[in-house]
Every structure is written in structure tokens, then in C-alpha cells.
Scaffold this active site. Sequence first.
Site, PDB file in Angstrom:
ATOM      1  CE  LYS A  96     -22.693  -5.212   5.950  1.00 55.95           C
ATOM      2  NZ  LYS A  96     -22.707  -6.387   5.083  1.00 55.95           N
ATOM      3  CG  ASP A 113      -2.098   0.945   1.052  1.00 57.49           C
ATOM      4  OD1 ASP A 113      -3.163   0.467   0.618  1.00 57.49           O
ATOM      5  OD2 ASP A 113      -1.944   2.156   1.309  1.00 57.49           O
ATOM      6  NE  ARG A 126     -22.343 -11.797   2.779  1.00 59.21           N
ATOM      7  CZ  ARG A 126     -22.964 -12.816   3.358  1.00 59.21           C
ATOM      8  NH1 ARG A 126     -24.251 -12.760   3.591  1.00 59.21           N
ATOM      9  NH2 ARG A 126     -22.296 -13.900   3.721  1.00 59.21           N
ATOM     10  N   GLY A 186     -37.093  -1.153   4.279  1.00 56.77           N
ATOM     11  CA  GLY A 186     -36.686  -0.148   5.261  1.00 56.77           C
ATOM     12  C   GLY A 186     -36.031   1.033   4.583  1.00 56.77           C
ATOM     13  CG  PHE A 212     -30.215  -8.858  -0.277  1.00 56.56           C
ATOM     14  CD1 PHE A 212     -29.481  -9.807   0.393  1.00 56.56           C
ATOM     15  CD2 PHE A 212     -29.619  -7.632  -0.547  1.00 56.56           C
ATOM     16  CE1 PHE A 212     -28.180  -9.555   0.801  1.00 56.56           C
ATOM     17  CE2 PHE A 212     -28.309  -7.369  -0.144  1.00 56.56           C
ATOM     18  CZ  PHE A 212     -27.592  -8.331   0.528  1.00 56.56           C
ATOM     19  CB  CYS A 255     -20.142  -2.412  -2.623  1.00 59.94           C
ATOM     20  SG  CYS A 255     -18.468  -2.760  -2.085  1.00 59.94           S
ATOM     21  N   GLY A 279     -26.952   1.068   1.342  1.00 57.21           N
ATOM     22  CA  GLY A 279     -25.887   2.063   1.287  1.00 57.21           C
ATOM     23  C   GLY A 279     -24.568   1.330   1.254  1.00 57.21           C
TER      24      GLY A 279
HETATM   25  C1  UDX Z   1     -22.444  -5.910  -0.864  1.00 54.95           C
HETATM   26  C2  UDX Z   1     -22.642  -7.278  -1.526  1.00 54.95           C
HETATM   27  O1  UDX Z   1     -23.545  -8.061  -0.733  1.00 54.95           O
HETATM   28  C3  UDX Z   1     -21.308  -8.005  -1.668  1.00 54.95           C
HETATM   29  O2  UDX Z   1     -21.496  -9.233  -2.355  1.00 54.95           O
HETATM   30  C4  UDX Z   1     -20.366  -7.120  -2.446  1.00 54.95           C
HETATM   31  O3  UDX Z   1     -19.088  -7.745  -2.519  1.00 54.95           O
HETATM   32  C5  UDX Z   1     -20.227  -5.757  -1.777  1.00 54.95           C
HETATM   33  O4  UDX Z   1     -21.514  -5.154  -1.620  1.00 54.95           O
HETATM   34  P1  UDX Z   1     -22.035  -5.048   1.623  1.00 54.95           P
HETATM   35  O5  UDX Z   1     -21.948  -3.686   1.039  1.00 54.95           O
HETATM   36  O6  UDX Z   1     -21.045  -5.478   2.658  1.00 54.95           O
HETATM   37  O7  UDX Z   1     -21.961  -6.146   0.448  1.00 54.95           O
HETATM   38  O8  UDX Z   1     -23.459  -5.153   2.310  1.00 54.95           O
HETATM   39  P2  UDX Z   1     -24.777  -6.022   2.155  1.00 54.95           P
HETATM   40  O9  UDX Z   1     -24.873  -6.939   3.302  1.00 54.95           O
HETATM   41  O10 UDX Z   1     -24.944  -6.578   0.813  1.00 54.95           O
HETATM   42  O11 UDX Z   1     -25.855  -4.859   2.394  1.00 54.95           O
HETATM   43  C6  UDX Z   1     -25.886  -3.737   1.528  1.00 54.95           C
HETATM   44  C7  UDX Z   1     -26.923  -2.756   1.974  1.00 54.95           C
HETATM   45  O12 UDX Z   1     -28.218  -3.261   1.734  1.00 54.95           O
HETATM   46  C8  UDX Z   1     -26.885  -2.395   3.465  1.00 54.95           C
HETATM   47  O13 UDX Z   1     -27.057  -0.995   3.584  1.00 54.95           O
HETATM   48  C9  UDX Z   1     -28.081  -3.124   4.039  1.00 54.95           C
HETATM   49  O14 UDX Z   1     -28.601  -2.458   5.168  1.00 54.95           O
HETATM   50  C10 UDX Z   1     -29.044  -3.085   2.867  1.00 54.95           C
HETATM   51  N1  UDX Z   1     -30.036  -4.169   2.867  1.00 54.95           N
HETATM   52  C11 UDX Z   1     -29.653  -5.461   2.738  1.00 54.95           C
HETATM   53  C12 UDX Z   1     -31.393  -3.850   2.938  1.00 54.95           C
HETATM   54  O15 UDX Z   1     -31.773  -2.680   3.037  1.00 54.95           O
HETATM   55  N2  UDX Z   1     -32.311  -4.861   2.890  1.00 54.95           N
HETATM   56  C13 UDX Z   1     -31.956  -6.159   2.777  1.00 54.95           C
HETATM   57  O16 UDX Z   1     -32.843  -7.010   2.732  1.00 54.95           O
HETATM   58  C14 UDX Z   1     -30.586  -6.479   2.691  1.00 54.95           C
END
Ligand code: UDX
Length: 471
Positions: A328, A34, A156, A258, A254, A265, A262
Site C-alpha cells: 500500500k 531484540d 496501520r 481494486g 475500506f 497482517c 496485502g
Molecule cells: C491492517 C489493519 O488496518 C490494522 O488495524 C492492523 O493492526 C494491521 O493490519 P495495514 O496492514 O497497515 O493495517 O494496512 P491497511 O491500511 O489496513 O490496508 C490493508 C490492505 O488493504 C492494503 O493492501 C490496502 O491497499 C488494502 N485496502 C484497504 C484496499 O484494497 N481497499 C480499501 O478500501 C482499504
Amino acid sequence: MGGRLPLTVLGAGYLGITHAACMASLGFDVLGVDTDQGRVDRLNAGNLPIYEPGLGEVLRAGRVAGRLRFTTSYREVAAFGDVHFICTGTPQRPGGNQADLSQVHACVATLAPLLGRPCLVVGKSTVPVGTARGLAAQLGDACPGAELAWNPEFLREGTAVADTLSPDRIVAGVTSGSAERMLRRVYARPLACGASFLVTSLETAELAKAAANAFLATKISFINAMAEVCEAAGGDVRALADILGADPRIGPAFLRAGLGYGGGCLPKDVRAFVARAEELGCGASLAFLREVDAINLRRRARTADLALELAGGDLTGVPVCVLGAAFKPGSDDVRDSPALDVAQILAGMGALVTVYDPAALGNARRARPDLGYAPTLADAARGAHVVLLLTEWPEFAALTPGGLGGLVARRTLIDARNVLDPGAWRGAGWDYRALGVAGGAEPARRPAGAVCMPGDRLADRGDGVAAGGGA
Ligand code: UDX
């Protein structure tokens, strides 16, 4: 299997640290690089610069075993590795929707001329389709023995270690059998544990990540669109999600309605995917993803409007408690956090916002220094007229109406993650509102098809609790 194959990891961000530490735990010798000397020193001291459950232990185990080290020297990296993983960030470009690929390009441009022997360079970063083909040519020009593969990462936050050590699938975008064999060797352990290995082209591998994130975002926005319809029509989105999720063709994952998605990613990857499709001349194919983004952002505005409504139409000077800053639970990441966005909107409306989060307070303070913060939940809630639950941390889901009721000035709560029991809170005299339920209460009393207009409130709930605040 695996032997002492020397691996390097380029970029010590979320992905890079996780990948480096996990590869060391699989028995490889790993050198991470890095450009940030402070970060490198910290990692070499066994200290994690990010919050990720379980990762600190894996990092320190790799250090103790002598299999994991970090450097700022690309020269050292080029000499060390047989396989080099690109794990640099690809944030949203300032002022645009495209991905900013400068870190990926800089890392390949630095590494390529230093490569002195045949090796495999493996891209893991999320990039627009077509990027890998260009990088492969660049690498081949600089070092004829260097080959590129694309191996997107699906981890994730919060479960990054388990996702890396035991992935569902490993995508190998390759242009030769030798690249495929090398990736099979790297991932021998997860493959032996049942991960599927999907061999494909560079382009399909790049698309796999963009498409997976777009699908997940679409699923969340779909249920949030249903939440909007429920609010208007007198339905209950939690029950609706249970019914939809019980169909194995749909599945329950998923479908939590709500405040929406965010993080670092999903939001930026959806936008970059749309931007890339437009560049490719197939923008119409992904036009629906604009609506996915719009639905997602609308939930934030709706939550703020609900707070305004509950405060009697004026939030000026109203003490508001915001529970949650991370995008999250299980993370301290506040990038594109719906919770912090809502807190900011409320502050813009004049509310006296106090934010509490069990892990993300430091990052939140740095990102939005103008908001108020409290070191404990009780400090944040004390004297509040409106409480908003915006990130579903277990300690918030475990709140009791009586416990929180003893702290606040008014029993008014917006459960923007649908994690509390509406009956219990209403029964204890709370004006409990949730996203995806008409008016937040007793939809059966509304005439069929009644539309919930902005400002529409259940003034006559008869529970003796003033629904309004502020005014
Ligand atoms: C995501 C992808 O899941 C992962 O495969 C990729 O590599 C990176 O992006 P991450 O950003 O860690 O991972 O979070 P994730 O658990 O997917 O949740 C993403 C967002 O969706 C969070 O803000 C979460 O609160 C929201 N979410 C998730 C919902 O609002 N409702 C759901 O049912 C699931």
C-alpha cells in the site's frame, strides 16, 4: 500521570519499534529488546530499520531525552521493567495457514524465569485465541508475581505513530483489577484525549484483533466481489462504492475496490483465524473468510489476465511497466504485496517487467530478485506497451495522460487501484482499463446483462489507439 514507570518492549519489529518509541514519547523509560544485535545497534544510533513516516523523529527524540534504549539482554529487561510488552511477530506458518507462534513462545520462555519481582506482561502481538491463557499459566508458574494481560494493537503501517499515540480504542484483556489499573496508568495520556478503554477477558481481547482484521478484509473483498459483478454486468464499482458508503450504517472506509489487500497482517490474520476456528470445531462459522481470501487473490489473477488481453493474448517479450511494489502507499513493506504478485505473474507469462516504487524498491529486489527494476518512474515507463498502476502512491495518482504518454510505446494502462480519471485518460487516446468497470469502458454500449468473458475486448472504441500490444 505515568511517572517514570519503567516499560520494556520485547521484539524490535514494526510493532515493537513503534510501541517503544511512542511509549518513550509519552514520558516512560523504555528498554527494547531484540535478538538481532545489528538491529539493536542501529536503533541505539537513532536509525530506523523500517520505513514509517514520523517514526524516526520519535525514536531519536526518545534517545536524546534518555528515555529509550535497546538491548539484546533479556536479563537486563527482566531487571528493568514493571510492565513488559510482547511485540514479537506472528507470521503465517510455512506450508500452513496457522500463525507461527515460535517468537512469542521463545520470548516468554526466555523472560519468565528471569523475572524476579511482580510485574505485568502485556501481549500486543496478534495471536490465535487461547494463546494468552496458556502464556499466563506459564508466567505464573515461573514467577508468582508476574501477571499477563492482552492488549491487541490496531496500528496501520504509514500512520503507526498517530495510531499508537491517539488510538480510537484500547482493549484491555485482564484477569485482575490491578492489571486493569496498570494499563490505565500506561495509557493515561491517550485515555485523557478521548480513547475508549474496553475491559474484557483475555480471550475476547485476542479475538478483538482477529475479528477486526477479518471484518476489514471482508469489507474490501465485498467491494471487490461487487467489482466482479460490475465487470460482468456493466456497472461501475467506484460509483457503487460511493453510493454504499453514503449510507452511514455502511460508511465509505475500506470500500476502495481494486487489487485487494496485502501486507504483513490482513492476509495471514484472516487465514490464521480460519485455521483456529477449525481447531475449535467452529470452522463453519468462518468458512466465508475462505471466500474473502479467494476473492482477494482472484483480483491479482484478473489484473494479470487483463494485461495479457491488452497485449493481444501473448505477453512474451512485451515490455510491461509496473507502478508500485509496496502493499500500500506510505509503506516500503512488500510482504504479500498484491503489486509484486501481479508483477511476478506477468513475468511468468513472459513479459519483460520493469517495476518502479518510490519506497519499496530495495525490499522488492530482495524479495523478487528475478524481476526488473528501475530507479525512476520515467525509466520504468519508457518504451512500455502496457502500464499497470498497482499501488496508489500519490505520485502515480498525479500522473497525467500526456506526461506518461510521452514515455510509453503504447498508450495502454490498467488502473488496478481506481485512482485515475478514466475520461481524461481515454480522452488523451489511452486504452484505459480499471478493475470493476465492464471492459474498462463505455458500459452503456453493451447490451443489458452482457457478460464480460475472458478475452472480451473493446476493439472498436474508435479512439485510434491500438488496444493490443505484443502480437
Ligand atoms: C491492517 C489493519 O488496518 C490494522 O488495524 C492492523 O493492526 C494491521 O493490519 P495495514 O496492514 O497497515 O493495517 O494496512 P491497511 O491500511 O489496513 O490496508 C490493508 C490492505 O488493504 C492494503 O493492501 C490496502 O491497499 C488494502 N485496502 C484497504 C484496499 O484494497 N481497499 C480499501 O478500501 C482499504
